[in-house]
Design an enzyme around this catalytic site. Structure first.
Site, mmCIF file in Angstrom:
data_model
loop_
_atom_site.group_PDB
_atom_site.id
_atom_site.type_symbol
_atom_site.label_atom_id
_atom_site.label_comp_id
_atom_site.label_asym_id
_atom_site.label_seq_id
_atom_site.Cartn_x
_atom_site.Cartn_y
_atom_site.Cartn_z
ATOM 1 N N VAL A 63 102.048 33.085 66.537
ATOM 2 C CA VAL A 63 102.958 34.194 66.202
ATOM 3 C C VAL A 63 104.418 33.759 66.077
ATOM 4 C CG1 VAL A 63 101.454 35.982 67.163
ATOM 5 C CG2 VAL A 63 103.218 34.945 68.626
ATOM 6 N N SER A 141 104.008 44.952 80.428
ATOM 7 C CA SER A 141 103.491 44.538 81.733
ATOM 8 C C SER A 141 104.147 45.446 82.771
ATOM 9 C CB SER A 141 103.921 43.081 81.991
ATOM 10 O OG SER A 141 103.772 42.735 83.351
ATOM 11 N N TYR A 154 110.417 36.357 82.177
ATOM 12 C CA TYR A 154 109.219 37.115 81.762
ATOM 13 C C TYR A 154 109.528 38.609 81.771
ATOM 14 C CZ TYR A 154 104.356 38.766 81.718
ATOM 15 O OH TYR A 154 103.171 39.395 81.407
ATOM 16 N N ALA A 156 112.373 40.018 81.376
ATOM 17 C CA ALA A 156 113.257 40.325 80.235
ATOM 18 C C ALA A 156 112.430 40.507 78.967
ATOM 19 C CB ALA A 156 114.290 39.212 80.057
ATOM 20 N N LYS A 158 109.296 41.440 78.723
ATOM 21 C CA LYS A 158 108.415 42.613 78.762
ATOM 22 C C LYS A 158 109.202 43.937 78.777
ATOM 23 C CE LYS A 158 104.523 40.393 78.448
ATOM 24 N NZ LYS A 158 103.716 40.494 77.222
ATOM 25 N N ILE A 187 95.876 41.379 86.200
ATOM 26 C CA ILE A 187 94.600 41.329 85.485
ATOM 27 C C ILE A 187 94.021 39.920 85.595
ATOM 28 C CG2 ILE A 187 93.439 41.784 83.293
ATOM 29 C CD1 ILE A 187 94.931 44.258 84.509
HETATM 30 P P1 NAP Z 1 95.443 34.687 78.144
HETATM 31 O O1 NAP Z 1 94.049 34.816 78.674
HETATM 32 O O2 NAP Z 1 96.195 33.432 78.396
HETATM 33 O O3 NAP Z 1 95.403 34.985 76.574
HETATM 34 C C1 NAP Z 1 96.563 34.857 75.793
HETATM 35 C C2 NAP Z 1 96.182 34.211 74.470
HETATM 36 O O4 NAP Z 1 97.367 34.216 73.656
HETATM 37 C C3 NAP Z 1 95.754 32.749 74.650
HETATM 38 O O5 NAP Z 1 94.608 32.471 73.868
HETATM 39 C C4 NAP Z 1 96.983 31.999 74.152
HETATM 40 O O6 NAP Z 1 96.686 30.728 73.599
HETATM 41 C C5 NAP Z 1 97.477 32.935 73.064
HETATM 42 N N1 NAP Z 1 98.824 32.619 72.671
HETATM 43 C C6 NAP Z 1 99.850 32.183 73.446
HETATM 44 N N2 NAP Z 1 100.925 31.931 72.692
HETATM 45 C C7 NAP Z 1 100.564 32.223 71.408
HETATM 46 C C8 NAP Z 1 101.236 32.149 70.161
HETATM 47 N N3 NAP Z 1 102.489 31.674 70.064
HETATM 48 N N4 NAP Z 1 100.589 32.554 69.045
HETATM 49 C C9 NAP Z 1 99.317 32.997 69.120
HETATM 50 N N5 NAP Z 1 98.603 33.036 70.249
HETATM 51 C C10 NAP Z 1 99.238 32.664 71.390
HETATM 52 O O7 NAP Z 1 96.377 35.851 78.702
HETATM 53 P P2 NAP Z 1 96.150 37.415 78.957
HETATM 54 O O8 NAP Z 1 96.307 37.607 80.419
HETATM 55 O O9 NAP Z 1 94.964 37.928 78.246
HETATM 56 O O10 NAP Z 1 97.487 37.951 78.292
HETATM 57 C C11 NAP Z 1 97.525 38.723 77.101
HETATM 58 C C12 NAP Z 1 98.811 39.533 77.116
HETATM 59 O O11 NAP Z 1 98.799 40.403 78.252
HETATM 60 C C13 NAP Z 1 100.086 38.702 77.248
HETATM 61 O O12 NAP Z 1 101.098 39.264 76.428
HETATM 62 C C14 NAP Z 1 100.449 38.848 78.714
HETATM 63 O O13 NAP Z 1 101.820 38.643 78.963
HETATM 64 C C15 NAP Z 1 100.018 40.259 78.952
HETATM 65 N N6 NAP Z 1 99.812 40.604 80.362
HETATM 66 C C16 NAP Z 1 98.883 39.979 81.124
HETATM 67 C C17 NAP Z 1 98.731 40.325 82.474
HETATM 68 C C18 NAP Z 1 97.744 39.642 83.386
HETATM 69 O O14 NAP Z 1 97.803 39.872 84.607
HETATM 70 N N7 NAP Z 1 96.817 38.834 82.881
HETATM 71 C C19 NAP Z 1 99.533 41.330 83.011
HETATM 72 C C20 NAP Z 1 100.465 41.969 82.207
HETATM 73 C C21 NAP Z 1 100.605 41.601 80.879
HETATM 74 P P3 NAP Z 1 96.957 29.407 74.509
HETATM 75 O O15 NAP Z 1 95.792 29.347 75.449
HETATM 76 O O16 NAP Z 1 96.964 28.306 73.500
HETATM 77 O O17 NAP Z 1 98.264 29.602 75.207
#
Ligand code: NAP
Length: 249
Positions: A63, A141, A154, A156, A158, A187
């Site tokens: 992205v 988040s 982070y 900032a 979100k 999560i």
């Molecule tokens: P995840 O399992 O790490 O999945 C995120 C995916 O996004 C990974 O496959 C990652 O690839 C990919 N990604 C990272 N940078 C990218 C880029 N520049 N272009 C395209 N893809 C990219 O994380 P998740 O927990 O599902 O998180 C998803 C979203 O939820 C994020 O925005 C995160 O901040 C948000 N969130 C998560 C939580 C939590 O507790 N898990 C809580 C609040 C918000 P790589 O493996 O190559 O990095």
């Protein structure tokens, strides 16, 4: 869940893992047509496989990379003619980082992916969105609603997503395109800070929820799909917290 998701074209970024993958699988089960993208080719292909392959589309899309974005969006539009919903899910989940230790590179990487990435995808897709039924779901988040020690940058990113998304909702609402936000709490995904830091950190997170456990990616996916569906047709600019009641403690 609503049957109106059937045959809707849904673009997901960050679909190669965690919340993005769980949402892709749920949408596939409901009969949506998916554009599955992520910067990680293996994760992207695995999600495509888990969603049964064709008629879905998969493509590597970082992205932050304008070339990737224009090539992939052109492929998606040439194949499906339009996009009904976009789930801007790609993001970096950092571990604890004191401001005395953070670098400019770290700041830029979080801003570029978590904020500018959402802007890049939004800007490139607006013209192709289905008017009247289309929607964006962006990911903030609980760190976009309250501060967290050791997560200043982070937070900032979100907080920025909420301001950006509410402005999107105002601007795109008159075109019949809704924008809403999910704000997940703790999560259980591979890059959650506590999951990365270990058992003690996980226990602290669990203790901070009134439900006494971390959430699952599927529990976030359920809300994302609801926000896309016609049941949420009067929701625009909303921020939905999915946090097991963290705020209550
Ligand atoms: P995840 O399992 O790490 O999945 C995120 C995916 O996004 C990974 O496959 C990652 O690839 C990919 N990604 C990272 N940078 C990218 C880029 N520049 N272009 C395209 N893809 C990219 O994380 P998740 O927990 O599902 O998180 C998803 C979203 O939820 C994020 O925005 C995160 O901040 C948000 N969130 C998560 C939580 C939590 O507790 N898990 C809580 C609040 C918000 P790589 O493996 O190559 O990095």
């Amino acid at each position: 869940m609503s049957s109106d998701i059937k045959r809707k074209v849904v673009l997901i970024t960050g679909a190669g893992s965690g919340i993005g993958r769980a949402t892709a699988i749920k949408l596939h089960v409901l009969g949506a047509i998916l554009a599955i993208t992520d910067r990680d080719i293996f994760g992207t292909q695995e999600t495509y496989r888990l969603c049964g392959g064709k008629p879905h589309y998969w493509g590597v899309l970082d992205v932050t990379n304008k070339d990737d974005i224009s090539i992939r969006i052109a492929e998606i539009v040439s194949r499906f003619e339009h996009i009904d919903h976009v789930f801007n899910c790609a993001g970096i989940n950092p571990t604890t980082y004191a401001l005395t230790d953070t670098s400019d590179e770290y700041f830029d990487s979080l801003m570029n992916v978590n904020v500018k990435g959402v802007y890049n995808i939004t800007k490139e897709t607006i013209l192709y969105m289905a008017k009247g039924v289309g929607s964006y779901v962006n990911v903030s988040s609980i760190c976009g609603l309250r501060p967290k020690n050791g997560f200043a940058i982070y937070c900032a990113t979100k907080y920025a997503i909420i301001g950006f998304s509410k402005s999107m909702a105002l601007e795109l609402g008159p075109m019949g395109i809704r924008t809403n936000v999910v704000a997940p709490g703790y999560i259980d995904t591979p890059t959650n800070a506590a999951v990365v830091e270990g058992q003690e950190a996980v226990k602290a997170m669990v203790d901070a929820t009134s439900l006494g456990r971390m959430g699952t990616a599927e529990e976030v996916a359920d809300v994302v799909v609801f926000l896309m569906s016609k049941e949420a047709r009067y929701m625009n600019g909303s921020v939905v917290e999915i946090d097991g009641g963290i705020k209550l403690i």
